[in-house]
Scaffold this motif. Structure first.
Motif, mmCIF file in Angstrom:
data_model
loop_
_atom_site.group_PDB
_atom_site.id
_atom_site.type_symbol
_atom_site.label_atom_id
_atom_site.label_comp_id
_atom_site.label_asym_id
_atom_site.label_seq_id
_atom_site.Cartn_x
_atom_site.Cartn_y
_atom_site.Cartn_z
ATOM 1 N N VAL A 46 44.769 -8.649 -49.757
ATOM 2 C CA VAL A 46 45.621 -8.676 -48.426
ATOM 3 C C VAL A 46 45.826 -9.507 -48.076
ATOM 4 C CG1 VAL A 46 44.494 -8.186 -46.010
ATOM 5 C CG2 VAL A 46 43.895 -7.128 -47.721
ATOM 6 N N ASP A 47 46.982 -10.377 -47.333
ATOM 7 C CA ASP A 47 47.161 -11.636 -46.735
ATOM 8 C C ASP A 47 46.864 -12.335 -45.869
ATOM 9 O OD1 ASP A 47 47.572 -14.541 -47.113
ATOM 10 O OD2 ASP A 47 49.777 -13.839 -47.011
ATOM 11 N N LEU A 48 45.735 -13.268 -45.535
ATOM 12 C CA LEU A 48 45.682 -13.174 -43.976
ATOM 13 C C LEU A 48 46.090 -14.410 -43.310
ATOM 14 C CD1 LEU A 48 41.280 -12.233 -43.610
ATOM 15 C CD2 LEU A 48 42.859 -10.566 -43.217
ATOM 16 N N PHE A 105 46.027 1.675 -47.710
ATOM 17 C CA PHE A 105 45.939 1.612 -48.852
ATOM 18 C C PHE A 105 45.227 2.986 -49.263
ATOM 19 C CE2 PHE A 105 44.765 -3.758 -48.820
ATOM 20 C CZ PHE A 105 45.704 -3.362 -49.529
ATOM 21 N N ASP A 106 45.688 3.551 -47.773
ATOM 22 C CA ASP A 106 44.717 5.044 -48.012
ATOM 23 C C ASP A 106 43.578 5.185 -48.221
ATOM 24 O OD1 ASP A 106 47.703 5.850 -47.835
ATOM 25 O OD2 ASP A 106 48.525 5.276 -50.551
ATOM 26 N N GLY A 107 42.942 4.737 -47.819
ATOM 27 C CA GLY A 107 41.433 4.830 -47.413
ATOM 28 C C GLY A 107 41.027 3.878 -49.201
ATOM 29 N N GLY A 108 41.695 3.447 -49.438
ATOM 30 C CA GLY A 108 40.749 2.429 -50.549
ATOM 31 C C GLY A 108 40.245 0.920 -49.977
ATOM 32 N N LYS A 109 39.512 0.065 -50.403
ATOM 33 C CA LYS A 109 39.970 -1.031 -50.286
ATOM 34 C C LYS A 109 40.349 -2.304 -51.295
ATOM 35 C CE LYS A 109 35.815 -0.267 -48.060
ATOM 36 N NZ LYS A 109 34.194 -0.752 -47.691
ATOM 37 N N ALA A 110 40.505 -3.069 -50.776
ATOM 38 C CA ALA A 110 41.311 -4.338 -51.338
ATOM 39 C C ALA A 110 41.219 -5.271 -52.930
ATOM 40 C CB ALA A 110 41.978 -5.300 -51.287
ATOM 41 N N ASP A 111 41.431 -5.468 -53.743
ATOM 42 C CA ASP A 111 40.575 -6.275 -55.080
ATOM 43 C C ASP A 111 41.284 -7.264 -54.621
ATOM 44 O OD1 ASP A 111 41.218 -3.241 -56.591
ATOM 45 O OD2 ASP A 111 43.125 -3.912 -56.504
ATOM 46 N N LEU A 112 41.719 -7.900 -53.802
ATOM 47 C CA LEU A 112 41.587 -9.719 -53.347
ATOM 48 C C LEU A 112 41.762 -9.790 -51.736
ATOM 49 C CD1 LEU A 112 42.020 -12.087 -54.964
ATOM 50 C CD2 LEU A 112 44.858 -11.706 -55.136
ATOM 51 N N VAL A 113 41.813 -10.241 -50.914
ATOM 52 C CA VAL A 113 42.423 -11.075 -49.883
ATOM 53 C C VAL A 113 42.450 -12.677 -50.379
ATOM 54 C CG1 VAL A 113 41.449 -10.594 -47.904
ATOM 55 C CG2 VAL A 113 40.283 -9.008 -49.040
ATOM 56 N N VAL A 114 43.454 -12.868 -49.878
ATOM 57 C CA VAL A 114 43.566 -14.092 -49.540
ATOM 58 C C VAL A 114 43.843 -14.843 -48.245
ATOM 59 C CG1 VAL A 114 44.473 -14.628 -51.708
ATOM 60 C CG2 VAL A 114 46.412 -13.794 -49.916
ATOM 61 N N CYS A 115 43.351 -16.210 -47.679
ATOM 62 C CA CYS A 115 43.404 -16.684 -46.668
ATOM 63 C C CYS A 115 43.942 -18.250 -46.448
ATOM 64 C CB CYS A 115 42.685 -16.441 -45.918
ATOM 65 S SG CYS A 115 42.375 -16.944 -43.548
ATOM 66 N N ASP A 116 44.958 -18.007 -46.192
ATOM 67 C CA ASP A 116 46.051 -20.207 -46.228
ATOM 68 C C ASP A 116 46.280 -20.147 -44.642
ATOM 69 O OD1 ASP A 116 46.792 -22.503 -47.224
ATOM 70 O OD2 ASP A 116 48.237 -22.082 -46.909
ATOM 71 N N GLY A 117 45.384 -19.824 -43.374
ATOM 72 C CA GLY A 117 44.871 -20.317 -42.529
ATOM 73 C C GLY A 117 45.020 -21.338 -41.743
ATOM 74 N N VAL A 146 37.184 -5.074 -46.275
ATOM 75 C CA VAL A 146 37.896 -4.069 -46.251
ATOM 76 C C VAL A 146 38.075 -4.654 -47.748
ATOM 77 C CG1 VAL A 146 40.017 -4.815 -44.342
ATOM 78 C CG2 VAL A 146 39.851 -6.661 -46.155
ATOM 79 N N LEU A 147 37.122 -5.496 -48.577
ATOM 80 C CA LEU A 147 37.351 -5.569 -49.687
ATOM 81 C C LEU A 147 36.144 -4.826 -50.505
ATOM 82 C CD1 LEU A 147 38.294 -7.875 -51.999
ATOM 83 C CD2 LEU A 147 36.198 -9.377 -51.763
ATOM 84 N N GLN A 148 36.697 -3.902 -51.848
ATOM 85 C CA GLN A 148 36.040 -3.414 -53.023
ATOM 86 C C GLN A 148 34.465 -4.190 -53.676
ATOM 87 O OE1 GLN A 148 38.178 -1.061 -55.766
ATOM 88 N NE2 GLN A 148 38.968 -2.826 -56.822
ATOM 89 N N PRO A 149 33.737 -4.115 -53.870
ATOM 90 C CA PRO A 149 32.779 -4.356 -54.875
ATOM 91 C C PRO A 149 33.881 -5.548 -56.345
ATOM 92 C CG PRO A 149 31.574 -2.774 -53.901
ATOM 93 C CD PRO A 149 33.372 -2.599 -52.950
ATOM 94 N N GLY A 150 33.664 -6.848 -56.450
ATOM 95 C CA GLY A 150 33.756 -7.067 -57.653
ATOM 96 C C GLY A 150 34.670 -7.599 -57.482
ATOM 97 N N GLY A 151 35.331 -7.531 -56.278
ATOM 98 C CA GLY A 151 36.895 -8.356 -55.047
ATOM 99 C C GLY A 151 36.663 -9.754 -55.599
ATOM 100 N N THR A 152 37.568 -10.374 -55.172
ATOM 101 C CA THR A 152 38.207 -11.807 -55.040
ATOM 102 C C THR A 152 37.909 -12.316 -53.629
ATOM 103 O OG1 THR A 152 37.968 -11.967 -57.417
ATOM 104 C CG2 THR A 152 38.814 -13.663 -55.996
ATOM 105 N N PHE A 153 37.815 -13.492 -52.935
ATOM 106 C CA PHE A 153 38.464 -13.696 -51.765
ATOM 107 C C PHE A 153 38.669 -15.279 -51.877
ATOM 108 C CE2 PHE A 153 36.919 -15.662 -47.899
ATOM 109 C CZ PHE A 153 37.650 -15.485 -46.779
ATOM 110 N N VAL A 154 39.413 -15.734 -51.776
ATOM 111 C CA VAL A 154 40.092 -17.090 -51.583
ATOM 112 C C VAL A 154 40.424 -17.505 -49.918
ATOM 113 C CG1 VAL A 154 41.704 -18.830 -52.517
ATOM 114 C CG2 VAL A 154 41.240 -17.015 -53.762
ATOM 115 N N ALA A 155 39.900 -18.972 -49.787
ATOM 116 C CA ALA A 155 40.193 -19.367 -48.653
ATOM 117 C C ALA A 155 40.680 -20.435 -48.498
ATOM 118 C CB ALA A 155 39.411 -18.604 -47.425
#
Length: 288
Positions: A46-48, A105-117, A146-155
């Motif tokens: 996901v790209d926010l 995502f058909d009910g699933g969650k993201a592995d990675l969320v990024v945000c350059d806002g 929206v992020l699943q356990p073990g996922g990564t967030f970059v902002a």
């Protein structure tokens, strides 16, 4: 100022046009990935605050060969289409936006969320840092949906006196948090990027948009952390010394140099109505 001046001053601006990136910020995500391998094993991203779409471009290219990869780009304003990227025009502070992302995502969650806002900066550093911190917390809030356990967030983050407080808040949700400064980010800029790895929310935590998450009273007691409550934020420079220096002016060989236009012009530029008014009043050709 000549037409080549910006190409001389900003090597990453020039390289972005040569390599087909919509903005120079693409190199920031590429260099963060080079340092932390955040795209390894990612199939849903996901790209926010995605517009104009350079980070979505990076995700689209890097995950192009990954079977079943899905990328969702979210922004309040529309942006030009990108191959392999689903665009969602919505508000990241609304629960309906999180639900729409999960639906893609058909009910699933993201592995990675990024945000350059980032907000439109005022030049008042304390105010800019505060507004950016609130935007980061809003991005973190929807990420918990929206992020699943073990996922990564970059902002993106603006480094200031309260960065340790933000770091402590991020540590509530992630086992490892690092503040990274890509080589393509100018040294004169206070921007950096928090790389939050291994998402592990507290036991019993229920994501909600109704109340501000981690709402605190910003007074002297809370902001002046001491002893074991005070964290020293790990700081990493991304990109080795052979990378281009974003603060240096680079010479151009004008005999062989060809100036390129930006890859993607604005879809709805703020100055469009002013240009149209000038055209109608003066009956002259004013380029967009």
């Amino acid at each position: 100022m000549g037409r080549t001046s910006k190409d001389k001053r900003d090597i990453y601006y020039r390289l972005a046009k040569e390599q087909g990136w919509r903005a120079r910020s693409a190199f920031k995500l590429l260099q963060v990935d080079e340092e932390f391998q955040i795209l390894n094993g990612v199939t849903r991203a996901v790209d926010l605050c995605a517009a104009p779409g350079s980070w979505s471009q990076v995700l689209g290219r890097q995950l192009a060969d990954v079977e079943g990869a899905k990328i969702v780009a979210v922004d309040l304003q529309a942006m030009a289409p990108l191959p392999g990227v689903v665009q969602l025009q919505g508000d990241i502070t609304k629960e309906s936006t999180a639900e729409e992302i999960i639906r893609h995502f058909d009910g699933g969650k993201a592995d990675l969320v990024v945000c350059d806002g980032a907000p439109d900066v005022t030049g008042l550093h304390d105010m800019d840092e505060y507004i950016q911190a609130q935007l980061l917390l809003a991005a973190l809030n929807i990420t918990t949906h929206v992020l699943q356990p073990g996922g990564t967030f970059v902002a993106k983050i603006f480094r200031g006196k309260d960065i340790t407080l933000l770091y402590a808040q991020l540590r509530v949700f992630f086992k490892k948090v690092t503040c990274a400064k890509p080589r393509s980010s100018r040294n004169s800029s206070i921007e950096a990027f928090v790389v939050c790895q291994d998402y592990a929310p507290p036991a019993g935590y229920v994501p909600t948009m109704k109340n501000p998450m981690l709402d605190v009273d910003y007074n002297d007691t809370n902001s002046a952390l001491t002893g074991p409550n005070r964290f020293i934020v790990p700081f990493v420079a991304c990109g080795d010394l052979s990378a281009w220096d974003a603060d240096q002016t680079h010479a151009l060989d004008l005999d062989t140099y060809t100036r390129l236009n930006p890859v993607q012009p604005p879809t709805q530029p703020a100055y469009k109505s002013a240009v149209e008014k000038l055209r109608s009043q003066d009956q002259v050709r004013v380029p967009l």
